[in-house]
Scaffold this active site. Sequence first.
Site, short mmCIF file in Angstrom:
data_model
loop_
_atom_site.label_atom_id
_atom_site.label_comp_id
_atom_site.label_asym_id
_atom_site.label_seq_id
_atom_site.Cartn_x
_atom_site.Cartn_y
_atom_site.Cartn_z
N SER A 100 0.84 -1.20 0.00
CA SER A 100 0.00 0.00 0.00
C SER A 100 0.88 1.26 0.00
O SER A 100 1.75 1.39 -0.87
CB SER A 100 -0.95 -0.05 1.20
OG SER A 100 -2.00 0.87 1.06
N ASP B 11 -8.52 -6.93 -4.72
CA ASP B 11 -8.18 -5.60 -4.23
C ASP B 11 -9.04 -4.55 -4.92
O ASP B 11 -8.92 -4.31 -6.12
CB ASP B 11 -6.70 -5.31 -4.46
CG ASP B 11 -6.19 -4.12 -3.64
OD1 ASP B 11 -6.99 -3.24 -3.31
OD2 ASP B 11 -4.98 -4.09 -3.35
N HIS C 175 -7.82 -5.69 -0.26
CA HIS C 175 -6.54 -4.99 -0.10
C HIS C 175 -5.79 -5.43 1.15
O HIS C 175 -4.56 -5.53 1.15
CB HIS C 175 -6.81 -3.48 -0.04
CG HIS C 175 -5.59 -2.64 0.06
ND1 HIS C 175 -4.62 -2.60 -0.92
CD2 HIS C 175 -5.16 -1.79 1.05
CE1 HIS C 175 -3.65 -1.78 -0.55
NE2 HIS C 175 -3.96 -1.27 0.64
#
EC number: 2.3.1.31
Length: 379
Positions: A151, A316, A349
């Site tokens: 991320s 995701d 995610h």
Amino acid sequence: MNGSVGIVETKKVTFPEITLECGEKIAPVTVAYETYGELNERGDNAILILHALTGDAHVAGKHRPEDKVAGWWDPMVGPGRPFDTNKYFIVCSNVLGGCYGTTGPSSINPATGRPWGMSFPIITIRDMVNLQYKLVRHLGITKILAAVGGSMGGMQALEWAYMYPEMLKSVVAIATSARLSPFGIAFNAVGREAIMTDPEWRGGNYYGFEGPKRGLALARMIGIITYKSDISWQYRFGRTHTYETDQELFSHTSRFEIENYLYYQGDKLVKRFDANTYLYLLKAMDLHDISRGRGRYREILKELKTPLLAIGIDTDFLYPTYQQKEIVEALKEAKKEAYYWELSSPHGHDAFLIEFSKMAPILSNFLEYVAGRRATINF
């Protein structure tokens, strides 16, 4: 996955100053960090782990024996684990602008004797990397075996590859992008609005007051939705309701379990995170674009020199797999060494913080290859 690193401590180092992309300086600047394992005599067995938005330097182990929860990537770090402390020297620092020991908006501005608040300068992912570089040199590291992050951490890893290629042997970019998408910017804007419209935000000068608890909680609730997937919500909560009577059901105060979970996550973050830090890190992510001020996007991707492993997650919602694939495709087009592996998971995610057993052999394999302990990559 073998052993824990045990009891660890967060350390700090202060540097005279850092000059930011915006042209302003922060002086002095403190970095909070943790290390695991030992740096070898050549100083070239280091791995830099880079944390995400609300993370910190505490990757593995516990600070006290009675702690109920270990570091945020604990199953991945330790003897015999992918980030093997018998082989590697692992470093993670709290990012610039953070609220876990590194200088940020909640820190005291030496010029005023009060918290910086919104007078703190705008920071970027590149500024974070520049401060990390200072730390790396301070620790005596001559070469980083891998810069690894998911991320926002992956954004930092990619900037490391562009800014300091001579220091870096490889990059592992997980569930991230080389530039934040309009979709990501849109969600950040709503999160920002939630905080800044809370009357208790007080223009960012809430230190000593209650602070924008409701606004930060709402921002977190919005974020949590993007970190999961439809299938994960279905599996975990479905349409389970908390009502016990029909009178409770037909009420605006009745809730589904998914609602209770979102409120819980929002309130949980409020207890451990600074709202202004949240705002500054969202802005840094918004500004993230590896090509900004450098040239055309795809051509800049092709300039990356270090071997790269990009990991995408098939569910995701926030960083769809095309965003990782385009990095690898550009590098391969330029005849660079790049690999893509896709994690299949219902967790969206957040899977990179959950699916340890699936990721472990992939990361171990790649790191062994980069370290020269194996001739090929098998995945």
